[in-house]
Design a protein around this motif. Structure first.
Motif, mmCIF file in Angstrom:
data_model
loop_
_atom_site.group_PDB
_atom_site.id
_atom_site.type_symbol
_atom_site.label_atom_id
_atom_site.label_comp_id
_atom_site.label_asym_id
_atom_site.label_seq_id
_atom_site.Cartn_x
_atom_site.Cartn_y
_atom_site.Cartn_z
ATOM 1 N N LYS A 44 -21.160 2.288 -4.916
ATOM 2 C CA LYS A 44 -20.920 3.896 -4.867
ATOM 3 C C LYS A 44 -19.776 4.218 -4.079
ATOM 4 N N ARG A 45 -19.712 3.670 -2.455
ATOM 5 C CA ARG A 45 -18.938 4.006 -1.756
ATOM 6 C C ARG A 45 -17.441 3.656 -2.096
ATOM 7 N N GLN A 46 -17.233 2.582 -2.738
ATOM 8 C CA GLN A 46 -16.110 2.112 -3.335
ATOM 9 C C GLN A 46 -15.386 3.253 -4.185
ATOM 10 N N ILE A 47 -16.413 3.740 -5.126
ATOM 11 C CA ILE A 47 -16.087 4.486 -6.221
ATOM 12 C C ILE A 47 -15.676 5.946 -5.380
ATOM 13 N N ALA A 48 -16.466 6.186 -4.433
ATOM 14 C CA ALA A 48 -16.113 7.560 -3.650
ATOM 15 C C ALA A 48 -14.825 7.673 -3.175
ATOM 16 N N CYS A 49 -14.448 6.474 -2.396
ATOM 17 C CA CYS A 49 -13.066 6.553 -1.813
ATOM 18 C C CYS A 49 -12.019 6.323 -3.057
ATOM 19 N N GLY A 50 -12.283 5.788 -3.889
ATOM 20 C CA GLY A 50 -11.161 5.674 -5.093
ATOM 21 C C GLY A 50 -11.236 7.125 -5.772
ATOM 22 N N VAL A 54 9.931 17.814 -7.945
ATOM 23 C CA VAL A 54 9.455 18.559 -6.989
ATOM 24 C C VAL A 54 9.207 17.873 -5.402
ATOM 25 N N ARG A 55 9.038 18.798 -4.766
ATOM 26 C CA ARG A 55 8.990 18.185 -3.167
ATOM 27 C C ARG A 55 7.695 17.471 -3.054
ATOM 28 N N GLU A 56 7.663 16.664 -2.042
ATOM 29 C CA GLU A 56 6.225 15.896 -1.717
ATOM 30 C C GLU A 56 5.887 15.942 -0.165
ATOM 31 N N ASP A 57 4.798 15.622 0.053
ATOM 32 C CA ASP A 57 4.243 15.775 1.650
ATOM 33 C C ASP A 57 4.091 14.306 2.226
ATOM 34 N N TRP A 58 3.106 13.582 1.701
ATOM 35 C CA TRP A 58 2.622 12.040 2.296
ATOM 36 C C TRP A 58 2.572 12.127 3.871
ATOM 37 N N ALA A 59 2.501 13.169 4.629
ATOM 38 C CA ALA A 59 2.012 13.336 5.932
ATOM 39 C C ALA A 59 0.669 12.513 6.221
ATOM 40 N N THR A 60 -0.458 13.117 5.232
ATOM 41 C CA THR A 60 -1.830 12.589 5.470
ATOM 42 C C THR A 60 -1.726 11.062 5.105
ATOM 43 N N HIS A 61 -1.094 10.577 3.993
ATOM 44 C CA HIS A 61 -1.168 9.326 3.893
ATOM 45 C C HIS A 61 -0.572 8.387 5.143
ATOM 46 N N MET A 62 0.541 8.844 5.557
ATOM 47 C CA MET A 62 1.195 8.010 6.761
ATOM 48 C C MET A 62 0.123 8.059 8.048
ATOM 49 N N ILE A 63 -0.363 9.205 8.277
ATOM 50 C CA ILE A 63 -1.379 9.088 9.179
ATOM 51 C C ILE A 63 -2.602 8.223 9.231
ATOM 52 N N GLY A 64 -3.165 8.389 7.661
ATOM 53 C CA GLY A 64 -4.352 7.471 7.396
ATOM 54 C C GLY A 64 -4.250 6.092 7.519
ATOM 55 N N HIS A 65 -2.829 5.843 7.083
ATOM 56 C CA HIS A 65 -2.414 4.408 7.322
ATOM 57 C C HIS A 65 -2.584 3.739 8.649
ATOM 58 N N GLU A 66 -2.367 4.767 9.801
ATOM 59 C CA GLU A 66 -2.450 4.155 11.220
ATOM 60 C C GLU A 66 -3.982 4.166 11.425
ATOM 61 N N ILE A 67 -4.531 4.986 10.747
ATOM 62 C CA ILE A 67 -6.051 5.084 11.183
ATOM 63 C C ILE A 67 -6.482 3.531 10.750
ATOM 64 N N THR A 68 -6.344 3.317 9.404
ATOM 65 C CA THR A 68 -6.659 1.982 8.869
ATOM 66 C C THR A 68 -6.206 0.719 9.723
ATOM 67 N N ALA A 69 -4.796 0.910 10.128
ATOM 68 C CA ALA A 69 -4.289 -0.330 10.797
ATOM 69 C C ALA A 69 -5.087 -0.408 12.225
ATOM 70 N N LEU A 70 -5.425 0.670 12.718
ATOM 71 C CA LEU A 70 -6.094 0.477 14.116
ATOM 72 C C LEU A 70 -7.590 0.276 14.174
ATOM 73 N N HIS A 71 -8.275 0.787 12.980
ATOM 74 C CA HIS A 71 -9.809 0.709 12.736
ATOM 75 C C HIS A 71 -10.389 -0.032 11.692
ATOM 76 N N GLY A 72 -9.509 -0.362 10.697
ATOM 77 C CA GLY A 72 -10.114 -1.011 9.480
ATOM 78 C C GLY A 72 -10.641 -0.085 8.460
ATOM 79 N N LEU A 73 -10.696 1.110 8.584
ATOM 80 C CA LEU A 73 -11.525 1.973 7.842
ATOM 81 C C LEU A 73 -10.623 2.259 6.587
ATOM 82 N N THR A 74 -11.406 2.030 5.208
ATOM 83 C CA THR A 74 -10.882 2.390 4.004
ATOM 84 C C THR A 74 -9.813 3.307 3.742
#
Length: 380
Positions: A179-185, A254-274
């Motif tokens: 279920k957690r994998q589905i939730a993250c998806g 249209v214009r796009e953001d992607w700031a959330t993703h790039m910050i999220g990638h750094e959290i994953t790199a540092l902590h391994g969080l999905t």
């Protein structure tokens, strides 16, 4: 609407029993490498279906592409592929396996180290690849993007590879996922749409309505997708929503953001969080900090997705951000960094990385190190 060029060459092969079509989809003379993650494909029967479909073909297997695929692992696959003169790749798994396989495909035709391709941001040429999708989240089965980690330096960067020639999507394989994998998806899918939708209003009615259709669908099916016995049709909607959320369709002009993703990638790199779990946290801080910049779209989002129409604009925006956070909580995911044991040390390191790289994201290009810190502090 801005100028754009849209081209998506990936053929979707959707539905029950479609893995059996592999012999018709892969040319008979190809030397194939089939790439996998862990052992889940053996437990859910996908492995047996793939091997049966490829009976009599020239293929080898490569196992062990991890969540957040590492260049350290992918180098081994590239070396094996070169040794065996592989000229076709079949990724069997979720977004991590597919992302990793995109780098393998590029690395097979590259003389240097594969990490150089990631740092360059784009592959010049690649061996053809295709996918059998087993986890829906990233949309990598129908786009050219990939994100690769380097564990020895705790780095994680996106690059652009090739589109898969085809992708087989059988919703039946999703029933065995935790279920957690589905939730993250579901979270990943939802935020993919928000990154393309929650920018500036008035750019395209059509893109807005397509994006809102995916958001509505994900919100509506989430409870049943996370139930003990999800319906096949519900999982079909989930699987296709994840694909359409990031196959370039809803970002045309249209214009796009992607700031959330790039910050999220750094959290994953540092902590391994999905990855999806990081997005469920960071997106709320992004909306809190950039609420004025995103005012018009937040009001539209609140009314069209969450039914928030009454009160002052400030009250409506407050309620919209609260509803957004409540949705991710309903998936069973954290929405604060402190819930994952992440604090000031990580905030400072991500700010340093943004500054060192000169990174600027967001639809206004204003999410630099200072702004990334503000967003992260709003997530504590």
């Amino acid at each position: 609407m801005n100028n754009f060029i849209y081209h998506n060459p990936t053929e979707l092969v959707f539905g029950k029993g479609q893995i059996a079509r592999l012999p018709k989809l892969i040319p008979a003379d190809k030397r194939i490498m089939v790439t996998f993650g862990g052992g889940s494909v053996k437990r859910n029967g996908v492995y047996d279906q793939v091997v049966r479909a490829l009976e009599g073909r020239d293929f080898i297997e490569f196992w062990g592409i991890e969540a957040n695929p590492s260049v350290e692992t992918l180098r081994k696959a590239i070396a094996l592929g070169k040794e065996r003169k592989v000229d076709f790749l079949l990724a069997v798994g979720g977004g991590s396996v597919i992302d990793g396989t995109k780098l393998i495909a590029a690395g097979l035709l590259y003389d240097g180290d594969a990490w150089e391709i990631v740092l360059r941001g784009r592959a010049e040429k690649s061996v053809p690849l295709a996918t059998v999708l087993t986890i829906s989240a990233t949309g990598s089965e129908m786009n050219s993007g990939a994100v690769i980690s380097r564990y020895e330096t705790k780095e994680k960067y996106p690059f652009s590879g090739d589109y898969p020639l085809f992708s087989i999507l059988d919703p039946g394989v999703l029933h065995s996922l935790p279920k957690r994998q589905i939730a993250c998806g579901l979270a990943d899918t939802f935020v993919h749409v928000l990154e393309q939708y929650l920018t500036a209003p008035g750019q395209s009615r059509l893109m807005d309505r397509w994006a809102e259709g995916i958001l509505h669908t994900v919100f509506e099916i989430a409870p049943e997708a996370l139930s003990d016995n999800p319906d096949y049709d519900v999982m079909s909607e989930y699987m296709l929503s994840a694909t359409l959320a990031l196959n370039d369709m809803i970002r045309m002009g249209v214009r796009e953001d992607w700031a959330t993703h790039m910050i999220g990638h750094e959290i994953t790199a540092l902590h391994g969080l999905t990855h999806g779990a990081t997005l469920a946290i960071v997106i709320n801080g992004t909306l809190r900090v950039l609420r004025e910049q995103k005012r018009g779209k937040l009001l539209q989002y609140g009314e069209r997705i969450w039914g928030i129409a009454g009160g002052t604009e400030e009250e409506r925006i407050d309620r919209t951000i609260a509803a957004n956070e409540a949705f991710f909580r309903s998936l069973g995911l954290s929405t604060r960094l402190s819930e994952e044991g992440i604090g000031e040390e990580t905030v400072a390191e991500i700010e340093r990385r943004f500054n060192a790289g000169g990174w600027k994201y967001g639809e206004e290009g204003n999410v630099d190190g200072v702004m990334a810190r503000r967003i992260l502090e709003a997530c504590l």
